[in-house]
Design an enzyme around this catalytic site. Structure first.
Site, PDB file in Angstrom:
ATOM      1  N   THR A 123       0.794  -1.411   0.008  1.00 20.10           N
ATOM      2  CA  THR A 123       0.100  -0.060   0.013  1.00 20.10           C
ATOM      3  C   THR A 123       0.736   1.152   0.058  1.00 20.10           C
ATOM      4  OG1 THR A 123      -0.031   0.077   2.357  1.00 20.10           O
ATOM      5  CG2 THR A 123      -1.694  -1.324   1.314  1.00 20.10           C
ATOM      6  N   GLY A 124       0.198   2.261  -0.447  1.00 18.56           N
ATOM      7  CA  GLY A 124       1.166   3.519  -0.787  1.00 18.56           C
ATOM      8  C   GLY A 124       2.312   3.638  -1.339  1.00 18.56           C
ATOM      9  N   ALA A 155       8.056 -11.604  -7.982  1.00 15.56           N
ATOM     10  CA  ALA A 155       6.667 -11.629  -7.414  1.00 15.56           C
ATOM     11  C   ALA A 155       5.648 -10.885  -8.262  1.00 15.56           C
ATOM     12  CB  ALA A 155       6.502 -11.109  -5.969  1.00 15.56           C
ATOM     13  N   VAL A 180       3.066  -8.146  -8.079  1.00 19.64           N
ATOM     14  CA  VAL A 180       2.786  -7.134  -7.044  1.00 19.64           C
ATOM     15  C   VAL A 180       1.667  -6.244  -7.442  1.00 19.64           C
ATOM     16  CG1 VAL A 180       3.980  -5.518  -5.576  1.00 19.64           C
ATOM     17  CG2 VAL A 180       5.318  -7.310  -6.649  1.00 19.64           C
ATOM     18  N   TYR A 197       0.935  11.831  14.972  1.00 17.16           N
ATOM     19  CA  TYR A 197       1.680  10.710  14.295  1.00 17.16           C
ATOM     20  C   TYR A 197       2.037   9.871  15.005  1.00 17.16           C
ATOM     21  CZ  TYR A 197       5.080   8.982  10.948  1.00 17.16           C
ATOM     22  OH  TYR A 197       5.918   8.077   9.948  1.00 17.16           O
ATOM     23  N   GLY A 243      13.978   3.512   9.480  1.00 17.31           N
ATOM     24  CA  GLY A 243      14.842   4.526   9.797  1.00 17.31           C
ATOM     25  C   GLY A 243      14.558   6.039   9.387  1.00 17.31           C
TER      26      GLY A 243
END
Length: 361
Positions: free
Chosen positions: A21-22, A40, A42, A198, A231
């Protein structure tokens, strides 16, 4: 363990189906690219068909071998809306008979407070509630795939070290917690409030992944659920957030110290594909990973993120919220109240009349 290199270390994924997603930029784009490059099929999700087609075009330009293979597919989903996430998952179920890898990557950061038309904070809806609805709609297919010979089903949820920015008083035992401003009204769009909201959503990501693993284990399902912190990554979304706070002039310097999107995607790709995960499943399942594919030590997780009680509370309330939205179109809202005066026999509220109506959310 040597550092995982996605380009060289992802095994052959031929015959596997993944959903990310996104995926039109940043971590999602890099995740799709590496999964597809390694065989794969996707599905990527974006908010519009135009973005999806542009993303596929760029992926095929980066690797012409993908062109005309059918390995790149798309779904149009607006993850700020639970109903859109649910509909997108149902569309996938109509298209495919298996799902091996699900990467819940869609999310937003640095947004002013806004209520969606479904009655939730846009950040919490996008980063947690819609992903919950999306995943649970797909779960029967994930479980069916896991029962097939040679299956290795994994569900990866992207969190962040920013989960520690969630307020220490964070709880998930009412609908109002899903539209919490995390600040007084006067400071609702301050940097502190934005990152607290957030952080609340990223905390929910960790709790969701761990509670899902607990439930899968209880059901005897050999599916692996992992949350990851990628990260500090120089993504377009992070740059927009920095610029929205007025620090755009520092971005060229700031970005110098950040990971590239491919480096940032390494931990989620490790979680989604590395044979090491399956070989040492008890070490990794239900855990929170940090770069590059390490189980986070105690000091890297907030106390809230370690709480099984809070995880269960979040799951139960999210089920209720999703149910309300799918049944009624939105969650119940606090009724409007009049600010002052005696009780109005017409409405049951106190105040001087309609001019004083205000909605308390």
């Amino acid at each position: 363990m040597p550092r995982f290199n996605p380009i060289n270390d992802i095994p052959d994924l031929t015959g596997r189906i993944a959903l990310v997603t996104g995926a039109n930029s940043g971590l999602g784009y890099q995740t799709v690219q590496q999964l597809a490059n390694h065989g794969a099929k996707v599905y990527l999700t974006t908010r519009s068909e135009a973005k999806a087609l542009d993303t596929i075009r760029r992926l095929e330009e980066a690797n012409p071998a993908l062109k005309d293979t059918g390995r790149l597919q798309y779904l149009v989903i607006d993850f700020s809306l639970v109903t859109s996430a649910k509909a997108g998952a149902e569309e996938f179920l109509r298209k495919e008979s298996r799902l091996d890898i699900l990467v819940n990557n869609a999310g937003i950061v640095g947004e002013d407070f806004e209520l969606t038309k479904e009655g939730l904070s846009i950040t919490f809806a996008t980063d947690h509630v819609s992903a919950f609805a999306f995943t649970n709609t797909l779960l029967p297919l994930l479980e069916a795939t896991a029962k097939q010979p040679g299956a290795d089903v994994r569900l990866i949820t992207i969190s962040s070290v920013a989960h520690s920015s969630a307020l220490k008083t964070t709880k998930f035992d009412s609908i109002d917690d899903f539209r919490d401003k995390c600040s007084p009204e006067a400071k609702v769009n301050s940097m502190g409030a934005i990152f607290a909201r957030y952080g609340q959503a990223k905390l929910a990501n960790i709790l969701f992944a761990s509670e899902l693993q607990r439930r899968l284990d209880a059901a005897g399902m050999p599916i692996i659920s992992i949350s990851v912190h990628p990260g500090g990554v120089a993504t377009e979304g992070f740059e927009r957030a920095i610029r929205s706070f007025g620090f755009g002039f520092l971005w060229p310097i700031f970005s110098w110290f950040l990971l590239s999107p491919l480096q940032g995607a390494t931990t989620q790709l490790f979680a989604a594909t590395s044979p090491e995960i399956r070989r040492d499943v008890d070490t990794y399942k239900g855990r929170y990973l940090i770069p590059y594919g390490k189980v986070a030590p105690e000091g890297k997780m907030s106390n809230l993120a370690k709480s099984p009680v809070l995880a269960g509370q979040l799951w139960g309330m999210t089920e209720r919220v999703v149910g309300d939205i799918l049944e009624k179109g939105s969650v119940p809202r606090v009724p409007p109240k009049l600010q002052h005066g005696p009780e109005d026999p017409r409405t049951g509220f106190r105040g001087k009349g309609p001019a004083k109506l205000r909605t308390e959310l």
